[in-house]
Design an enzyme around this catalytic site. Structure first.
Site, PDB file in Angstrom:
ATOM      1  CD  GLU A   1       1.782  -5.770   5.710  1.00 21.81           C
ATOM      2  OE1 GLU A   1       2.660  -6.606   6.013  1.00 21.81           O
ATOM      3  OE2 GLU A   1       0.964  -5.936   4.789  1.00 21.81           O
TER       4      GLU A   1
ATOM      5  CB  ALA B   1      -0.893  -0.010   1.225  1.00 18.72           C
TER       6      ALA B   1
ATOM      7  CD  GLU C   1      -2.181  -7.786   2.828  1.00 17.21           C
ATOM      8  OE1 GLU C   1      -2.104  -6.601   2.413  1.00 17.21           O
ATOM      9  OE2 GLU C   1      -2.539  -8.065   3.974  1.00 17.21           O
TER      10      GLU C   1
ATOM     11  N   GLY D   1       0.544  -5.095   0.891  1.00 23.78           N
ATOM     12  CA  GLY D   1      -0.641  -5.198   0.047  1.00 23.78           C
ATOM     13  C   GLY D   1      -0.339  -5.810  -1.319  1.00 23.78           C
TER      14      GLY D   1
HETATM   15  N1  DAK Z   1       4.549   3.252  -0.755  1.00 24.21           N
HETATM   16  C1  DAK Z   1       4.927   4.406  -1.348  1.00 24.21           C
HETATM   17  N2  DAK Z   1       6.044   4.533  -2.065  1.00 24.21           N
HETATM   18  C2  DAK Z   1       6.854   3.469  -2.171  1.00 24.21           C
HETATM   19  C3  DAK Z   1       6.542   2.225  -1.579  1.00 24.21           C
HETATM   20  C4  DAK Z   1       5.304   2.139  -0.842  1.00 24.21           C
HETATM   21  N3  DAK Z   1       4.867   1.007  -0.283  1.00 24.21           N
HETATM   22  N4  DAK Z   1       7.529   1.372  -1.842  1.00 24.21           N
HETATM   23  C5  DAK Z   1       8.424   2.025  -2.592  1.00 24.21           C
HETATM   24  N5  DAK Z   1       8.020   3.298  -2.798  1.00 24.21           N
HETATM   25  C6  DAK Z   1       8.709   4.371  -3.541  1.00 24.21           C
HETATM   26  C7  DAK Z   1       9.893   4.901  -2.778  1.00 24.21           C
HETATM   27  O1  DAK Z   1       9.484   5.846  -1.838  1.00 24.21           O
HETATM   28  C8  DAK Z   1      10.709   5.485  -3.900  1.00 24.21           C
HETATM   29  O2  DAK Z   1      10.159   6.702  -4.325  1.00 24.21           O
HETATM   30  P1  DAK Z   1      10.942   8.125  -4.082  1.00 24.21           P
HETATM   31  O3  DAK Z   1      11.015   8.253  -2.610  1.00 24.21           O
HETATM   32  O4  DAK Z   1      12.274   7.914  -4.722  1.00 24.21           O
HETATM   33  O5  DAK Z   1      10.080   9.130  -4.749  1.00 24.21           O
HETATM   34  C9  DAK Z   1      10.489   4.509  -5.036  1.00 24.21           C
HETATM   35  O6  DAK Z   1       9.271   3.819  -4.732  1.00 24.21           O
HETATM   36  C10 DAK Z   1      11.582   3.484  -5.168  1.00 24.21           C
HETATM   37  O7  DAK Z   1      11.744   2.857  -3.914  1.00 24.21           O
HETATM   38  P2  DAK Z   1      13.164   2.696  -3.185  1.00 24.21           P
HETATM   39  O8  DAK Z   1      14.075   3.810  -3.544  1.00 24.21           O
HETATM   40  O9  DAK Z   1      12.887   2.470  -1.754  1.00 24.21           O
HETATM   41  O10 DAK Z   1      13.692   1.378  -3.886  1.00 24.21           O
HETATM   42  P3  DAK Z   1      14.697   0.294  -3.291  1.00 24.21           P
HETATM   43  O11 DAK Z   1      15.003  -0.616  -4.423  1.00 24.21           O
HETATM   44  O12 DAK Z   1      15.828   0.946  -2.549  1.00 24.21           O
HETATM   45  O13 DAK Z   1      13.847  -0.514  -2.193  1.00 24.21           O
HETATM   46  C11 DAK Z   1      11.912  -1.683  -1.384  1.00 24.21           C
HETATM   47  C12 DAK Z   1      12.775  -1.289  -2.608  1.00 24.21           C
HETATM   48  C13 DAK Z   1      10.680  -2.423  -1.922  1.00 24.21           C
HETATM   49  C14 DAK Z   1      12.699  -2.646  -0.493  1.00 24.21           C
HETATM   50  C15 DAK Z   1      11.511  -0.421  -0.577  1.00 24.21           C
HETATM   51  O14 DAK Z   1      10.985   0.512  -1.493  1.00 24.21           O
HETATM   52  C16 DAK Z   1      10.512  -0.683   0.492  1.00 24.21           C
HETATM   53  O15 DAK Z   1      10.819  -1.225   1.546  1.00 24.21           O
HETATM   54  N6  DAK Z   1       9.258  -0.278   0.241  1.00 24.21           N
HETATM   55  C17 DAK Z   1       8.183  -0.372   1.223  1.00 24.21           C
HETATM   56  C18 DAK Z   1       7.708  -1.803   1.373  1.00 24.21           C
HETATM   57  C19 DAK Z   1       6.624  -1.913   2.413  1.00 24.21           C
HETATM   58  O16 DAK Z   1       6.801  -1.594   3.596  1.00 24.21           O
HETATM   59  N7  DAK Z   1       5.440  -2.366   1.995  1.00 24.21           N
HETATM   60  C20 DAK Z   1       4.293  -2.546   2.893  1.00 24.21           C
HETATM   61  C21 DAK Z   1       3.493  -1.247   2.897  1.00 24.21           C
HETATM   62  S1  DAK Z   1       2.186  -1.309   4.106  1.00 24.21           S
HETATM   63  C22 DAK Z   1      -5.416  -1.660   4.679  1.00 24.21           C
HETATM   64  C23 DAK Z   1      -5.132  -2.820   4.001  1.00 24.21           C
HETATM   65  C24 DAK Z   1      -3.829  -3.064   3.597  1.00 24.21           C
HETATM   66  C25 DAK Z   1      -2.814  -2.176   3.874  1.00 24.21           C
HETATM   67  C26 DAK Z   1      -3.105  -1.023   4.537  1.00 24.21           C
HETATM   68  C27 DAK Z   1      -4.422  -0.755   4.958  1.00 24.21           C
HETATM   69  N8  DAK Z   1      -6.754  -1.392   5.117  1.00 24.21           N
HETATM   70  C28 DAK Z   1      -7.807  -2.361   4.739  1.00 24.21           C
HETATM   71  C29 DAK Z   1      -7.064  -0.272   5.926  1.00 24.21           C
HETATM   72  C30 DAK Z   1      -1.481  -2.505   3.412  1.00 24.21           C
HETATM   73  C31 DAK Z   1      -0.371  -1.982   3.976  1.00 24.21           C
HETATM   74  C32 DAK Z   1       0.930  -2.114   3.331  1.00 24.21           C
HETATM   75  O17 DAK Z   1       1.108  -2.703   2.270  1.00 24.21           O
END
Ligand code: DAK
Length: 259
Positions: free
Chosen positions: A133, A66, A113, A110
């Site tokens: 998460e 997400a 998921e 997400g």
């Molecule tokens: N959201 C927003 N932007 C993201 C992102 C994300 N999840 N993942 C990557 N990006 C963006 C980065 O910010 C970056 O953009 P700039 O900052 O340069 O503008 C760009 O994509 C490239 O990412 P990185 O520079 O970080 O790339 P790397 O190769 O160094 O790293 C990475 C890749 C995948 C390891 C890293 O980007 C990372 O850790 N990303 C976050 C992964 C994460 O934590 N995902 C889980 C998110 S929480 C709900 C239901 C479901 C959910 C929520 C609510 N309800 C029913 C209420 C779900 C929640 C989630 O999924």
């Protein structure tokens, strides 16, 4: 239909839906989710379409979760009042036709998921799966804790949810999350080939096979077997059952009617 954050195109009887925010690693925001719901509804309603493939654009990600930037400033009340991400389950609850996730890179949070909502996952050797998460102070919210546990068992699901670590394609295949791994540059060919093969089956039989496998999650073995037997009996009444068996006996291709 023109979308802002995804693309959807048909190739024969297969709909290819591509998450299209490569600059954000295809992170799922409210617009993406709304458009996905629309694209799935269009796929489901189109009688010429019999299987779909969902993938991510760019070389790095299926979807990195997400969109954290969309969530960062929200208060708990916003999530509740907006019913944030409501409808995420539509892709499973409202889609009776089969669809495949072609995972080309990160499938996190997400993103993992969404992939697990698919009927099966074809992974490139570059795929990485995880439910990170916990590192953000939250927990899965679109079925991750439930579907991952059913797919890979308690120990590995706990490991992934509690440590937030990623698993690679090989580990995911060993654990039963992924049906097949293919070389990165062949991912879309292989996923589309699988989808075309499914789309070439009797359409009602494909929908019913999907329903039966899904029922295995919801029923006891005895109830599931009874349901399966009844469904088999009902399917024998279709024109396509008669055509399929006649085509085998006559050594020719079946000409499905979809009835
Ligand atoms: N959201 C927003 N932007 C993201 C992102 C994300 N999840 N993942 C990557 N990006 C963006 C980065 O910010 C970056 O953009 P700039 O900052 O340069 O503008 C760009 O994509 C490239 O990412 P990185 O520079 O970080 O790339 P790397 O190769 O160094 O790293 C990475 C890749 C995948 C390891 C890293 O980007 C990372 O850790 N990303 C976050 C992964 C994460 O934590 N995902 C889980 C998110 S929480 C709900 C239901 C479901 C959910 C929520 C609510 N309800 C029913 C209420 C779900 C929640 C989630 O999924």
């Amino acid at each position: 239909m023109a979308y802002e954050t995804i693309t959807s195109e048909t190739q024969g009887a297969v709909t290819l839906i591509t998450l299209n925010r490569p600059e954000a690693l295809n992170a799922l925001n409210s617009t993406v989710l709304g458009e996905l719901q629309q694209a799935f509804a269009a796929f489901e309603a189109d009688n010429s379409q019999h299987c779909a493939v969902v993938t991510g654009s760019g070389d790095k990600a299926f979807a990195a979760g997400a969109d954290i930037k969309e969530m960062v400033d929200k208060q708990a009340a916003d999530f509740f009042l907006e019913d944030f991400f409501a409808g995420w389950n539509d892709m499973t609850a409202k889609t009776r036709k089969p669809w495949i996730a072609a995972v080309n890179g990160f499938a996190l949070g997400g993103g993992c998921e969404l992939a697990m909502m698919a009927d099966f996952i074809v992974a490139s050797e570059n795929a990485r799966f995880g439910q990170p998460e916990i590192k953000l102070g939250v927990a899965p919210g679109m079925g991750g804790s439930q579907r991952l546990t059913r797919a890979v068992g308690k120990s590995k699901a706990m490991d992934l949810c509690l440590t937030g670590r990623m698993m690679d394609a090989e580990e995911a295949e060993r654990a039963g999350l992924v049906s097949r791994i293919v070389p990165h540059d062949q991912l879309m060919d292989e996923a589309m080939k699988a989808a075309q093969a499914i789309a070439g089956m009797a359409p009602m039989a494909a929908m019913v096979n999907k329903e039966l496998v899904d029922a295995a999650y919801e029923t006891t073995l005895q109830q599931g077997m009874l349901h399966e037997r009844r469904v088999f009996q009902i399917l024998t009444a279709t024109e396509d059952r008669k055509e399929g068996m006649a085509a085998f006996v006559e050594k020719r291709e079946a000409n499905w009617k979809g009835r």
